[in-house]
Write a protein that holds these residues in place. Structure first.
Motif, PDB file in Angstrom:
ATOM      1  N   VAL A  32       0.830  -1.200   0.000  1.00 55.16           N
ATOM      2  CA  VAL A  32       0.000   0.000   0.000  1.00 55.16           C
ATOM      3  C   VAL A  32       0.871   1.259   0.000  1.00 55.16           C
ATOM      4  N   GLY A  33       1.850   1.320   0.897  1.00 50.12           N
ATOM      5  CA  GLY A  33       2.700   2.501   0.966  1.00 50.12           C
ATOM      6  C   GLY A  33       3.430   2.765  -0.336  1.00 50.12           C
ATOM      7  N   THR A  34       3.914   1.693  -0.977  1.00 53.78           N
ATOM      8  CA  THR A  34       4.644   1.833  -2.233  1.00 53.78           C
ATOM      9  C   THR A  34       3.713   2.218  -3.380  1.00 53.78           C
ATOM     10  N   PRO A  47      14.619   2.075  -1.627  1.00 49.59           N
ATOM     11  CA  PRO A  47      13.948   2.230  -0.336  1.00 49.59           C
ATOM     12  C   PRO A  47      12.703   1.352  -0.205  1.00 49.59           C
ATOM     13  N   ALA A  48      11.948   1.201  -1.303  1.00 49.94           N
ATOM     14  CA  ALA A  48      10.750   0.346  -1.257  1.00 49.94           C
ATOM     15  C   ALA A  48      11.134  -1.106  -1.013  1.00 49.94           C
ATOM     16  N   LEU A  49      12.178  -1.575  -1.695  1.00 50.48           N
ATOM     17  CA  LEU A  49      12.635  -2.950  -1.511  1.00 50.48           C
ATOM     18  C   LEU A  49      13.151  -3.160  -0.090  1.00 50.48           C
ATOM     19  N   ALA A  50      13.927  -2.209   0.413  1.00 46.94           N
ATOM     20  CA  ALA A  50      14.455  -2.321   1.775  1.00 46.94           C
ATOM     21  C   ALA A  50      13.320  -2.337   2.792  1.00 46.94           C
ATOM     22  N   GLY A 119      15.952   8.249   5.037  1.00 45.68           N
ATOM     23  CA  GLY A 119      14.825   8.968   5.622  1.00 45.68           C
ATOM     24  C   GLY A 119      15.097   9.736   6.896  1.00 45.68           C
ATOM     25  N   GLY A 120      16.295   9.591   7.474  1.00 44.53           N
ATOM     26  CA  GLY A 120      16.616  10.340   8.686  1.00 44.53           C
ATOM     27  C   GLY A 120      16.430   9.512   9.955  1.00 44.53           C
ATOM     28  N   TYR A 167       5.989   4.939   2.739  1.00 42.42           N
ATOM     29  CA  TYR A 167       5.773   6.118   1.887  1.00 42.42           C
ATOM     30  C   TYR A 167       6.836   7.175   2.170  1.00 42.42           C
ATOM     31  N   TYR A 168       7.161   7.380   3.432  1.00 47.04           N
ATOM     32  CA  TYR A 168       8.080   8.443   3.833  1.00 47.04           C
ATOM     33  C   TYR A 168       9.492   8.234   3.288  1.00 47.04           C
ATOM     34  N   VAL A 169       9.989   6.992   3.311  1.00 49.84           N
ATOM     35  CA  VAL A 169      11.361   6.764   2.843  1.00 49.84           C
ATOM     36  C   VAL A 169      11.469   6.935   1.328  1.00 49.84           C
TER      37      VAL A 169
END
Length: 302
Positions: A32-34, A47-50, A119-120, A167-169
């Motif tokens: 969903v986030g991706t 980032p999505a894969l991680a 992403g921090g 979503y954030y990353v």
């Protein structure tokens, strides 16, 4: 003379410990986030894969933690109706399961370092909190699952944290749609835990494990399950009515046919037969996530 029971192959034993049927619950929030990130043109592959790998590792680590800590606390007995626990069955020693859990969480932490770079520090804080919660669900001096807090933490970490974090990353921020999308995902994955605790209610009550199902009783646990399902399907309607998404977000309702058998099961089954209901609820969470994501994705394309 009876023949000795042959011990399964180590790979099969570890697969029993990992419990692959629970992994759709870890995939749904990332899907969903991706998908929201793709729809908003902020998709980032690595980032999505991680995020997906971290989510899967956290689920596996949590499964291993539950296996060994429930055994150590004497909560897994021969009366257990859930899937086989490898520690209780003597297929692996507590030390082996603890070692496996440690390896899994170390891998999750290493990937989390990459996501922190992307992403921090907020991502690092959330990752550490997720690992601590996964262990603390059945481990530590105040196991969350033994005090009726399991549903709350599952909702938080598999809903808002997982969806919005994914979503954030990729985007560097969290959109209103991502916040709303995290709710039904969290509700459905929490419903998986409700089925698990409803199945184990008699044994948990006997061993002093005060899950929310034990506290609410059978009728209350069933009502909790119904409400979580209803809320998950109400969210897309609210998103449409509030102008957060178009009517295409109602594609999530295409997963409704998978709900009716689950409701029938929770009303009529007890004990071991609910293992299939547990798997079915996990499957629903992933199917719902795919349809929800497709609705949002195609809305942005058109």
């Amino acid at each position: 003379m009876s023949q000795p029971i042959e011990k399964p192959h180590p790979f099969k034993i570890w697969m029993l410990a990992i419990r692959p049927k629970t992994l759709p619950a870890a995939m749904g929030p990332v899907v969903v986030g991706t998908s929201l990130a793709v729809g908003d043109s902020v998709f980032a592959f690595l980032p999505a894969l991680a995020a997906l790998l971290v989510s899967l590792l956290l689920q596996i680590g949590s499964n291993l933690a539950n296996d060994v800590f429930d055994f150590k606390k004497g909560k897994d007995t021969e009366e257990r109706t859930g899937p086989l626990r490898v520690t209780q069955a003597g297929l692996l020693t507590p030390r082996q399961v603890m070692s496996g859990m440690g390896v899994v969480f170390v891998l999750a932490f290493i990937l989390g370092i990459y996501l922190t770079w992307v992403g921090g520090w907020v991502i690092l804080a959330l990752g550490i909190a997720a690992i601590v919660s996964a262990v603390a669900y059945t481990g530590g001096p105040f196991p969350l699952g033994y005090h009726g807090l399991g549903e709350l933490f599952v909702f938080i970490f598999f809903g808002p944290v997982a969806v919005c974090g994914t979503y954030y990353v990729q985007a560097g921020n969290v959109s209103p749609a991502a916040w709303w999308a995290s709710l039904p995902v969290g509700f459905l994955i929490t419903a998986i835990l409700v089925v698990n605790n409803y199945r184990d209610l008699p044994q948990d009550k006997k061993t002093g494990k005060k899950t929310l199902a034990v506290r609410l009783g059978p009728t209350g646990a069933r009502l909790e399950f119904y409400l979580l399902l209803a809320a998950s399907f109400a969210v897309p309607l609210v998103m449409w009515q509030q102008g957060i998404a178009s009517a295409r977000i109602l594609c999530a309702w295409l997963s409704l046919p998978f709900v009716l058998p689950l409701i029938h099961d929770i009303r009529t089954k007890k004990g071991r037969p609910l293992n299939a209901t547990l798997a079915g609820t996990a499957r629903l969470s992933l199917i719902y996530s795919i349809f929800f994501s497709a609705g949002y994705f195609f809305e942005k394309l058109m």
